[in-house]
Motif scaffolding. Structure first.
Motif, PDB file in Angstrom:
ATOM      1  N   ALA A  19       0.835  -1.206   0.000  1.00 49.23           N
ATOM      2  CA  ALA A  19       0.000   0.000   0.000  1.00 49.23           C
ATOM      3  C   ALA A  19       0.866   1.252   0.000  1.00 49.23           C
ATOM      4  N   ALA A  20       1.928   1.234   0.804  1.00 50.36           N
ATOM      5  CA  ALA A  20       2.814   2.392   0.872  1.00 50.36           C
ATOM      6  C   ALA A  20       3.586   2.573  -0.429  1.00 50.36           C
ATOM      7  N   LEU A  21       4.093   1.468  -0.987  1.00 48.77           N
ATOM      8  CA  LEU A  21       4.901   1.560  -2.197  1.00 48.77           C
ATOM      9  C   LEU A  21       4.088   1.960  -3.420  1.00 48.77           C
ATOM     10  N   PHE A  22       2.944   1.314  -3.626  1.00 51.23           N
ATOM     11  CA  PHE A  22       2.258   1.400  -4.907  1.00 51.23           C
ATOM     12  C   PHE A  22       0.922   2.144  -4.883  1.00 51.23           C
ATOM     13  N   ALA A  23       0.147   1.965  -3.822  1.00 53.15           N
ATOM     14  CA  ALA A  23      -1.233   2.463  -3.832  1.00 53.15           C
ATOM     15  C   ALA A  23      -1.350   3.911  -3.389  1.00 53.15           C
ATOM     16  N   GLY A  24      -0.702   4.252  -2.299  1.00 52.92           N
ATOM     17  CA  GLY A  24      -0.885   5.582  -1.746  1.00 52.92           C
ATOM     18  C   GLY A  24      -2.254   5.730  -1.110  1.00 52.92           C
ATOM     19  N   GLY A  25      -2.621   6.942  -0.779  1.00 53.20           N
ATOM     20  CA  GLY A  25      -3.912   7.207  -0.170  1.00 53.20           C
ATOM     21  C   GLY A  25      -3.959   6.787   1.284  1.00 53.20           C
ATOM     22  N   TRP A  26      -5.182   6.765   1.830  1.00 51.56           N
ATOM     23  CA  TRP A  26      -5.361   6.432   3.238  1.00 51.56           C
ATOM     24  C   TRP A  26      -5.387   4.918   3.443  1.00 51.56           C
ATOM     25  N   TYR A  27      -4.769   4.485   4.536  1.00 57.87           N
ATOM     26  CA  TYR A  27      -4.675   3.062   4.863  1.00 57.87           C
ATOM     27  C   TYR A  27      -4.976   2.885   6.344  1.00 57.87           C
ATOM     28  N   ASP A  28      -5.843   1.943   6.649  1.00 57.64           N
ATOM     29  CA  ASP A  28      -6.207   1.672   8.041  1.00 57.64           C
ATOM     30  C   ASP A  28      -5.232   0.672   8.644  1.00 57.64           C
ATOM     31  N   LEU A  29      -4.465   1.125   9.620  1.00 54.53           N
ATOM     32  CA  LEU A  29      -3.641   0.187  10.372  1.00 54.53           C
ATOM     33  C   LEU A  29      -4.553  -0.701  11.208  1.00 54.53           C
ATOM     34  N   ARG A  30      -4.076  -1.883  11.533  1.00 52.91           N
ATOM     35  CA  ARG A  30      -4.857  -2.756  12.403  1.00 52.91           C
ATOM     36  C   ARG A  30      -3.920  -3.579  13.270  1.00 52.91           C
TER      37      ARG A  30
END
Length: 347
Positions: free
Chosen positions: A154-165
């Protein structure tokens, strides 16, 4: 709010600089490093590019700085990922060309001693990424962690907001990297414990700042590569402790000094990484490990209660020196909701 630049992210098939700006551990422990490079190719579809000091044990600070400059300046390199941490990267910082790096911003991934470079980039207004190193995330025993790899992709390719869990299973117990047979053994994970929430009752949003507590302490003492204190107003502090397993009194004293400086009170929240309470050269009993973690938790809560009692504090977040090792954007935005007990980061 602090103005930050998020560098352009890579795509599958792109070239990646693999650097050892801290310790060139690949020179002494090539097996997990080579495994990590292979997984970079196979699981991320990225092309690793090594530099002269990537496997050069004892490279000088100037030599390591030269490789950093070469990686940032090369238009064919789209991201920089470190091999692992170390213990003297602060010596590299005086040799860095700030204008060269500012003019060629790229995503930088590293943990532990790489806190130094993350702080340097933060001062330049460039978002970096805490986590995702070759030997710890990609060279993990057995197989890569699905939890960690999801965050890294997600960090490398997607970007945007990500929900940690919270992790479903975790460990802080490693194996001897010098024995190649260990690389095939899956880690034994403890059941997930979730996060511990303390203080604060309102959602907050701020840009992340922090890293490895011990390295942050070095930089606060040197006081050469940090933004002015007032520029941290409203940011979210994130901290974790290393395999050196610092004492609870040390953890408290660092936070106490941040409080006496007036800096601790500027942060809108604290995310505290799960403490590493076992090391190959310092194996602890289950009882000793529990006591160590509880003492560190108490030290953190004591300092926050004294200096910043009204902000949310989240303990045992899976970042730093434990497994799984999630990625958080150093300088990127973070949203924390104490009522919903959620943490989101913007990659």
């Amino acid at each position: 709010m602090t103005c930050m630049l998020t560098p352009v992210r890579p795509r599958p098939g792109y070239r990646v600089a693999v650097l050892s700006p801290a310790a060139a551990l690949p020179a002494r422990l090539p097996a997990p490093f080579d495994l990590g490079l292979q997984r970079m190719r196979d699981e991320l579809d990225l092309v690793p590019v090594e530099y002269p000091t990537t496997r050069t044990w004892g490279a000088t600070p100037q030599e390591r700085a030269d490789d950093i400059h070469a990686a940032f300046a090369d238009p064919g390199i789209t991201v920089i990922i470190t091999s692992i941490g170390g213990n003297d990267q602060i010596k590299v910082l005086p040799h860095l060309d700030a204008e060269l790096i500012r003019s060629n911003p790229k995503p930088f991934y590293g943990i532990s001693d790489n806190t130094n470079l993350c702080l340097f980039l933060d001062r330049l207004g460039i978002v970096s990424y805490y986590g995702g190193t070759v030997m710890t995330t990609l060279g993990r025993f057995g197989s890569t962690s699905p939890h960690a790899m999801e965050a890294l992709r997600a960090a490398l390719f997607a970007g945007g907001w990500y929900d940690l869990r919270p992790a479903d299973g975790w460990t802080d117990m490693g194996k001897d990297w010098s024995d190649p047979a260990n690389l095939r053994a899956e880690p034994e994970l403890f059941p997930g414990t979730g996060w511990q929430w303390h203080g604060g009752d309102r959602p907050v949003e701020g840009r992340l700042w922090g890293g490895c507590l011990e390295i942050l302490d070095w930089n606060l003492r040197a006081n050469r590569w940090l933004r002015p204190d007032e520029e941290h107003q409203g940011r979210v502090l994130f901290l974790e402790t290393s395999e050196e397993m610092p004492s609870d009194s040390y953890v408290y004293e660092v936070l106490m000094c941040l409080g006496e400086r007036g800096l601790l009170q500027r942060f809108s929240a604290l995310l505290m990484g799960r403490p590493k309470a076992w090391e190959l050269m310092r194996p602890c009993t289950p009882e000793e490990r529990t006591a160590y973690v509880e003492a560190q938790h108490a030290a953190v809560l004591r300092a926050m209660t004294e200096y910043s009692p009204d902000v949310p504090v989240v303990l045992d977040v899976d970042l730093g020196h434990t497994d799984p090792q999630l990625v958080v954007p150093f300088g990127g935005r973070c949203r924390i909701d104490p009522t919903a007990q959620t943490i989101s980061v913007e990659y």
